[in-house]
Design a protein around this motif. Structure first.
Motif, PDB file in Angstrom:
ATOM      1  N   HIS A 169       0.902  -1.288   0.053  1.00 41.45           N
ATOM      2  CA  HIS A 169      -0.161   0.004   0.199  1.00 41.45           C
ATOM      3  C   HIS A 169       1.008   1.402  -0.232  1.00 41.45           C
ATOM      4  O   HIS A 169       0.567   2.258  -0.692  1.00 41.45           O
ATOM      5  CB  HIS A 169      -0.778  -0.152   1.181  1.00 41.45           C
ATOM      6  CG  HIS A 169      -0.356  -0.010   2.740  1.00 41.45           C
ATOM      7  ND1 HIS A 169       0.062  -0.920   3.154  1.00 41.45           N
ATOM      8  CD2 HIS A 169      -0.245   1.187   3.122  1.00 41.45           C
ATOM      9  CE1 HIS A 169       0.713  -0.413   4.224  1.00 41.45           C
ATOM     10  NE2 HIS A 169       0.511   0.767   4.571  1.00 41.45           N
ATOM     11  N   GLN A 205      -5.766  11.253  -5.307  1.00 38.48           N
ATOM     12  CA  GLN A 205      -6.309   9.946  -5.082  1.00 38.48           C
ATOM     13  C   GLN A 205      -7.591   9.875  -5.765  1.00 38.48           C
ATOM     14  O   GLN A 205      -7.899   8.675  -6.368  1.00 38.48           O
ATOM     15  CB  GLN A 205      -6.652   9.801  -3.600  1.00 38.48           C
ATOM     16  CG  GLN A 205      -5.500   9.472  -2.680  1.00 38.48           C
ATOM     17  CD  GLN A 205      -5.839   8.975  -1.282  1.00 38.48           C
ATOM     18  OE1 GLN A 205      -7.047   9.657  -0.837  1.00 38.48           O
ATOM     19  NE2 GLN A 205      -5.229   8.505  -0.580  1.00 38.48           N
ATOM     20  N   ASN A 265     -12.987   7.174  -1.169  1.00 43.21           N
ATOM     21  CA  ASN A 265     -12.705   6.432   0.001  1.00 43.21           C
ATOM     22  C   ASN A 265     -12.082   5.228  -0.072  1.00 43.21           C
ATOM     23  O   ASN A 265     -11.471   4.583   0.686  1.00 43.21           O
ATOM     24  CB  ASN A 265     -13.971   6.438   0.924  1.00 43.21           C
ATOM     25  CG  ASN A 265     -14.307   7.888   1.544  1.00 43.21           C
ATOM     26  OD1 ASN A 265     -13.465   8.845   1.512  1.00 43.21           O
ATOM     27  ND2 ASN A 265     -15.514   8.048   1.849  1.00 43.21           N
ATOM     28  N   GLY A 266     -12.699   4.181  -0.849  1.00 44.34           N
ATOM     29  CA  GLY A 266     -12.454   2.922  -1.166  1.00 44.34           C
ATOM     30  C   GLY A 266     -10.940   3.048  -1.649  1.00 44.34           C
ATOM     31  O   GLY A 266     -10.052   2.094  -1.415  1.00 44.34           O
ATOM     32  N   TYR A 267     -10.402   3.629  -2.494  1.00 43.66           N
ATOM     33  CA  TYR A 267      -9.183   3.854  -2.848  1.00 43.66           C
ATOM     34  C   TYR A 267      -8.355   4.502  -1.812  1.00 43.66           C
ATOM     35  O   TYR A 267      -7.176   3.683  -1.638  1.00 43.66           O
ATOM     36  CB  TYR A 267      -8.913   4.664  -4.157  1.00 43.66           C
ATOM     37  CG  TYR A 267      -7.438   5.033  -4.552  1.00 43.66           C
ATOM     38  CD1 TYR A 267      -7.062   3.809  -5.142  1.00 43.66           C
ATOM     39  CD2 TYR A 267      -6.604   5.887  -4.245  1.00 43.66           C
ATOM     40  CE1 TYR A 267      -5.533   3.922  -5.538  1.00 43.66           C
ATOM     41  CE2 TYR A 267      -5.396   5.875  -4.658  1.00 43.66           C
ATOM     42  CZ  TYR A 267      -4.623   4.813  -5.341  1.00 43.66           C
ATOM     43  OH  TYR A 267      -3.348   4.850  -5.626  1.00 43.66           O
ATOM     44  N   GLY A 268      -8.602   5.040  -1.076  1.00 44.50           N
ATOM     45  CA  GLY A 268      -8.017   5.604   0.206  1.00 44.50           C
ATOM     46  C   GLY A 268      -7.635   4.568   1.022  1.00 44.50           C
ATOM     47  O   GLY A 268      -6.409   4.527   1.650  1.00 44.50           O
ATOM     48  N   SER A 269      -8.470   3.550   1.239  1.00 42.41           N
ATOM     49  CA  SER A 269      -8.261   2.520   2.260  1.00 42.41           C
ATOM     50  C   SER A 269      -7.410   1.619   1.674  1.00 42.41           C
ATOM     51  O   SER A 269      -6.475   1.155   2.483  1.00 42.41           O
ATOM     52  CB  SER A 269      -9.556   1.837   2.452  1.00 42.41           C
ATOM     53  OG  SER A 269     -10.216   0.947   1.217  1.00 42.41           O
ATOM     54  N   GLU A 305      -4.392   2.535  -0.169  1.00 44.17           N
ATOM     55  CA  GLU A 305      -3.349   3.223   0.124  1.00 44.17           C
ATOM     56  C   GLU A 305      -3.197   3.262   1.790  1.00 44.17           C
ATOM     57  O   GLU A 305      -1.869   3.486   1.980  1.00 44.17           O
ATOM     58  CB  GLU A 305      -3.307   4.870  -0.334  1.00 44.17           C
ATOM     59  CG  GLU A 305      -3.147   4.848  -1.769  1.00 44.17           C
ATOM     60  CD  GLU A 305      -2.889   6.250  -2.207  1.00 44.17           C
ATOM     61  OE1 GLU A 305      -2.682   7.168  -1.349  1.00 44.17           O
ATOM     62  OE2 GLU A 305      -2.735   6.342  -3.492  1.00 44.17           O
ATOM     63  N   ARG A 306      -4.015   3.389   2.447  1.00 39.47           N
ATOM     64  CA  ARG A 306      -3.713   3.197   3.980  1.00 39.47           C
ATOM     65  C   ARG A 306      -3.465   2.010   4.329  1.00 39.47           C
ATOM     66  O   ARG A 306      -3.227   1.536   5.613  1.00 39.47           O
ATOM     67  CB  ARG A 306      -4.867   3.843   4.505  1.00 39.47           C
ATOM     68  CG  ARG A 306      -4.986   5.462   4.463  1.00 39.47           C
ATOM     69  CD  ARG A 306      -6.046   6.030   5.497  1.00 39.47           C
ATOM     70  NE  ARG A 306      -7.339   5.298   5.099  1.00 39.47           N
ATOM     71  CZ  ARG A 306      -8.306   5.967   4.222  1.00 39.47           C
ATOM     72  NH1 ARG A 306      -7.986   7.007   3.412  1.00 39.47           N
ATOM     73  NH2 ARG A 306      -9.380   5.528   4.257  1.00 39.47           N
ATOM     74  N   GLU A 324      -5.948  -0.598   4.701  1.00 34.29           N
ATOM     75  CA  GLU A 324      -6.889  -0.866   5.642  1.00 34.29           C
ATOM     76  C   GLU A 324      -7.665  -2.201   4.867  1.00 34.29           C
ATOM     77  O   GLU A 324      -8.685  -2.418   5.516  1.00 34.29           O
ATOM     78  CB  GLU A 324      -7.937   0.386   5.772  1.00 34.29           C
ATOM     79  CG  GLU A 324      -7.007   1.250   6.613  1.00 34.29           C
ATOM     80  CD  GLU A 324      -8.030   2.523   6.653  1.00 34.29           C
ATOM     81  OE1 GLU A 324      -7.576   3.538   7.650  1.00 34.29           O
ATOM     82  OE2 GLU A 324      -8.711   2.748   5.983  1.00 34.29           O
ATOM     83  N   THR A 325      -7.333  -2.273   3.809  1.00 33.30           N
ATOM     84  CA  THR A 325      -8.325  -3.563   3.089  1.00 33.30           C
ATOM     85  C   THR A 325      -7.263  -4.313   2.313  1.00 33.30           C
ATOM     86  O   THR A 325      -6.327  -3.982   1.807  1.00 33.30           O
ATOM     87  CB  THR A 325      -9.127  -2.672   2.160  1.00 33.30           C
ATOM     88  OG1 THR A 325     -10.124  -3.771   1.365  1.00 33.30           O
ATOM     89  CG2 THR A 325      -8.551  -2.149   0.938  1.00 33.30           C
TER      90      THR A 325
END
Length: 91
Positions: free
Chosen positions: A4, A18, A30-34, A36-37, A39-40
């Motif tokens: 990520h 993003q 938000n889905g893409y950001g998760s 990069e973080r 979280e998914t």
């Protein structure tokens, strides 16, 4: 560097937001950001799309690490090439 973090690094290197990448992936910011973080979990098919958007092969994205060097030419819209040498150059 975790996957990520690699994805975020390449996006930032290209100067993309993003939102730009999320739109190309046809997903929410938000889905893409998760992704990069970290979280998914990301499906292989999504990773293939991310690599394609970045102009690289999936194996290059997965194999990208601290010893990989970017040789950039032109402006931030120019596709970059990966090489495994011990130097860093921006022309």
């Amino acid at each position: 560097m975790k996957l990520h973090e690699k994805i975020r690094f390449i996006r930032q290197l290209k100067g993309w937001s993003q939102e730009e990448v999320a739109n190309q992936l046809e997903m929410s910011v938000n889905g893409y950001g998760s992704i990069e973080r970290g979280e998914t979990d990301v499906k292989l098919s999504r990773l293939e799309k991310i690599a394609a958007i970045f102009g690289m092969e999936l194996l290059e994205l997965l194999g990208l690490n601290e010893t990989t060097v970017f040789n950039l030419t032109g402006d931030h819209h120019t596709q970059f090439h990966l090489s495994h040498i011990n130097s860093f150059s921006i022309e």
